[in-house]
Design an enzyme around this catalytic site. Structure first.
Site, PDB file in Angstrom:
ATOM      1  N   ARG A  95      -5.724 -10.451   5.309  1.00  0.00           N
ATOM      2  CA  ARG A  95      -5.896  -9.040   5.669  1.00  0.00           C
ATOM      3  C   ARG A  95      -4.798  -8.262   4.931  1.00  0.00           C
ATOM      4  O   ARG A  95      -3.633  -8.663   4.956  1.00  0.00           O
ATOM      5  CB  ARG A  95      -5.719  -8.814   7.165  1.00  0.00           C
ATOM      6  CG  ARG A  95      -5.738  -7.319   7.539  1.00  0.00           C
ATOM      7  CD  ARG A  95      -5.108  -7.055   8.897  1.00  0.00           C
ATOM      8  NE  ARG A  95      -5.884  -7.597   9.976  1.00  0.00           N
ATOM      9  CZ  ARG A  95      -5.345  -7.937  11.166  1.00  0.00           C
ATOM     10  NH1 ARG A  95      -4.048  -7.824  11.363  1.00  0.00           N
ATOM     11  NH2 ARG A  95      -6.110  -8.410  12.113  1.00  0.00           N
ATOM     12  N   ASP A 153      -1.247 -11.847  12.783  1.00  0.00           N
ATOM     13  CA  ASP A 153      -0.725 -10.533  12.427  1.00  0.00           C
ATOM     14  C   ASP A 153       0.634 -10.695  11.751  1.00  0.00           C
ATOM     15  O   ASP A 153       1.343 -11.668  12.008  1.00  0.00           O
ATOM     16  CB  ASP A 153      -0.500  -9.682  13.692  1.00  0.00           C
ATOM     17  CG  ASP A 153      -1.809  -9.155  14.272  1.00  0.00           C
ATOM     18  OD1 ASP A 153      -2.835  -9.155  13.577  1.00  0.00           O
ATOM     19  OD2 ASP A 153      -1.781  -8.732  15.448  1.00  0.00           O
TER      20      ASP A 153
HETATM   21  P1  FDA Z   1      -2.286   6.246   7.267  1.00  0.00           P
HETATM   22  O1  FDA Z   1      -1.992   6.357   8.722  1.00  0.00           O
HETATM   23  O2  FDA Z   1      -1.152   5.972   6.317  1.00  0.00           O
HETATM   24  O3  FDA Z   1      -3.050   7.531   6.859  1.00  0.00           O
HETATM   25  C1  FDA Z   1      -3.283   7.850   5.473  1.00  0.00           C
HETATM   26  C2  FDA Z   1      -4.459   8.790   5.324  1.00  0.00           C
HETATM   27  O4  FDA Z   1      -5.627   8.228   5.974  1.00  0.00           O
HETATM   28  C3  FDA Z   1      -4.303  10.121   5.968  1.00  0.00           C
HETATM   29  O5  FDA Z   1      -3.537  10.975   5.176  1.00  0.00           O
HETATM   30  C4  FDA Z   1      -5.775  10.529   6.107  1.00  0.00           C
HETATM   31  O6  FDA Z   1      -6.299  10.884   4.865  1.00  0.00           O
HETATM   32  C5  FDA Z   1      -6.442   9.246   6.506  1.00  0.00           C
HETATM   33  N1  FDA Z   1      -6.498   9.080   7.982  1.00  0.00           N
HETATM   34  C6  FDA Z   1      -5.778   8.227   8.719  1.00  0.00           C
HETATM   35  N2  FDA Z   1      -6.102   8.336  10.032  1.00  0.00           N
HETATM   36  C7  FDA Z   1      -7.019   9.301  10.119  1.00  0.00           C
HETATM   37  C8  FDA Z   1      -7.719   9.885  11.184  1.00  0.00           C
HETATM   38  N3  FDA Z   1      -7.525   9.501  12.463  1.00  0.00           N
HETATM   39  N4  FDA Z   1      -8.612  10.841  10.914  1.00  0.00           N
HETATM   40  C9  FDA Z   1      -8.807  11.249   9.645  1.00  0.00           C
HETATM   41  N5  FDA Z   1      -8.154  10.742   8.582  1.00  0.00           N
HETATM   42  C10 FDA Z   1      -7.291   9.788   8.805  1.00  0.00           C
HETATM   43  N6  FDA Z   1       0.467  -3.417  10.322  1.00  0.00           N
HETATM   44  C11 FDA Z   1       1.350  -4.441  10.259  1.00  0.00           C
HETATM   45  O7  FDA Z   1       2.525  -4.229   9.951  1.00  0.00           O
HETATM   46  N7  FDA Z   1       0.934  -5.714  10.553  1.00  0.00           N
HETATM   47  C12 FDA Z   1      -0.348  -6.008  10.861  1.00  0.00           C
HETATM   48  O8  FDA Z   1      -0.672  -7.176  11.103  1.00  0.00           O
HETATM   49  C13 FDA Z   1      -1.285  -4.924  10.915  1.00  0.00           C
HETATM   50  N8  FDA Z   1      -2.585  -5.134  11.243  1.00  0.00           N
HETATM   51  C14 FDA Z   1      -3.492  -4.100  11.123  1.00  0.00           C
HETATM   52  C15 FDA Z   1      -4.845  -4.339  11.323  1.00  0.00           C
HETATM   53  C16 FDA Z   1      -5.765  -3.318  11.129  1.00  0.00           C
HETATM   54  C17 FDA Z   1      -7.210  -3.593  11.334  1.00  0.00           C
HETATM   55  C18 FDA Z   1      -5.309  -2.028  10.708  1.00  0.00           C
HETATM   56  C19 FDA Z   1      -6.284  -0.922  10.442  1.00  0.00           C
HETATM   57  C20 FDA Z   1      -3.978  -1.782  10.563  1.00  0.00           C
HETATM   58  C21 FDA Z   1      -3.048  -2.795  10.778  1.00  0.00           C
HETATM   59  N9  FDA Z   1      -1.687  -2.559  10.638  1.00  0.00           N
HETATM   60  C22 FDA Z   1      -0.824  -3.625  10.628  1.00  0.00           C
HETATM   61  C23 FDA Z   1      -1.179  -1.162  10.582  1.00  0.00           C
HETATM   62  C24 FDA Z   1      -1.017  -0.681   9.156  1.00  0.00           C
HETATM   63  O9  FDA Z   1       0.025  -1.378   8.530  1.00  0.00           O
HETATM   64  C25 FDA Z   1      -0.722   0.828   9.104  1.00  0.00           C
HETATM   65  O10 FDA Z   1       0.470   1.090   9.787  1.00  0.00           O
HETATM   66  C26 FDA Z   1      -1.815   1.698   9.679  1.00  0.00           C
HETATM   67  O11 FDA Z   1      -3.088   1.194   9.391  1.00  0.00           O
HETATM   68  C27 FDA Z   1      -1.716   3.126   9.092  1.00  0.00           C
HETATM   69  O12 FDA Z   1      -1.961   3.135   7.717  1.00  0.00           O
HETATM   70  P2  FDA Z   1      -3.393   3.574   7.112  1.00  0.00           P
HETATM   71  O13 FDA Z   1      -3.502   2.976   5.753  1.00  0.00           O
HETATM   72  O14 FDA Z   1      -4.447   3.172   8.043  1.00  0.00           O
HETATM   73  O15 FDA Z   1      -3.417   5.134   7.001  1.00  0.00           O
END
Ligand code: FDA
Length: 282
Positions: A159, A109
């Protein structure tokens, strides 16, 4: 009184047994998993050794129970902040043990920017001898496009995520549109030239853009996987799997869930409401 019930949606349990049982349910729904033993910023060698030992036991249990899962580790949980050499030795032990498993992969990670350089250096050092290890690139970091280029040249399995830590504007983009643009450019590079990238996001816009790009370029669904967090958009996870995409769920477990839980709460207002709701529906 344990307040674990608050975190239950996002954390699979406090023990290896509970975590593997949650993963078997995911497996039955056609999803794979990456297990993370929670804990970070360990400040003494004893605790780092305990973390290594839990991972070794976890790997044996994954093999014994034929669970479809690999593991994710945090270098600060393995002592990076107190002794870099010891941390490298522990990651080596884990990577060697993982190599015996049906899915031998070990993900490192990515943590806050204070550890980015050291994490990538340790990754490269271990990757020179063990191909079954891969790093994470955070789209919000300004240095990431250059890091990604180097990782693609090394043939690393990356990733890609947005980034979850509070970072100064000197090192990280803060505007979500800029982060999304950066994410998509790097996703395209990984899909076209990378080795089985993990597209880690719940962001619908990015998920659709990745599917369209892959389709347009003739990149088959077995060349990459989507990755999402345990308890976040579970229906979407299953829907993608039903459409033929590989989906891996990141499954955290252990008693040190508070910091991980805090990051999930800070990310989305709905998650905070959910936790509040749990207080009344326990
Ligand atoms: P974000 O939370 O920014 O949401 C953007 C949009 O996605 C929303 O506006 C909506 O459209 C949709 N959405 C999101 N959640 C929803 C829900 N529950 N229901 C409906 N729509 C929804 N970080 C890090 O710093 N180091 C790491 O090693 C990792 N590892 C990691 C592994 C995995 C498998 C994941 C998924 C994430 C990480 N992260 C991470 C965390 C990552 O950096 C980030 O903070 C989160 O994934 C949030 O960003 P998202 O792109 O997922 O959507």
């Amino acid at each position: 009184m344990s307040v674990f019930f608050l975190a239950k949606r996002f954390v699979a349990g406090e023990t290896i047994t509970a975590a593997l049982s949650a993963v078997r349910e995911l497996n039955a729904a056609g999803l794979t998993a990456s297990l993370d033993f929670l804990g970070e910023n360990v400040t003494n060698q004893e605790e780092a050794k305990r973390t290594r030992d839990v991972y070794l036991r976890l790997l044996d249990e994954i093999a014994r129970t034929r669970t479809r899962a690999n593991i994710s580790v945090k270098l600060t949980a393995l002592g990076l902040a107190c002794d870099k050499n010891l941390c490298v030795a522990y990651v080596n032990d884990i990577t060697e043990r993982a190599a015996r498993n049906a899915d031998p992969f070990v993900r490192i990670d990515m943590e806050s920017s204070a550890f980015t350089q050291k994490t990538l250096e340790i990754f490269e050092q271990i990757h020179a001898d063990h191909a079954n290890i891969g790093p994470v690139i955070q789209a919000y970091l300004k240095r990431s496009p250059a890091d990604l280029q180097r990782l693609i040249d090394l043939g690393a399995r990356v990733r890609l995520c947005k980034g979850a830590y509070r970072e100064p504007s000197a090192v990280a983009h803060r505007d979500m549109n800029v982060i999304r643009r950066s994410y998509m450019l790097m996703a395209q590079a990984l899909l076209s030239r990378g080795v089985y990238p993990g597209i880690a996001t719940h962001d619908e816009r990015l998920i659709r853009a990745v599917c369209s790009y892959a389709c347009e370029k003739g990149i088959l669904p077995d060349r990459f996987e989507f990755q999402m967090l345990y308890g976040v958009r579970p229906k979407r996870q299953r829907m993608l799997a039903a459409q033929g995409y590989a989906v891996r769920v990141y499954v955290p477990f252990g008693t040190h869930w508070a910091e991980y839980f805090r990051r999930r709460i800070m990310e989305r207002r709905e998650n905070a409401f959910f936790a509040l709701w749990s207080l009344f529906t326990k």
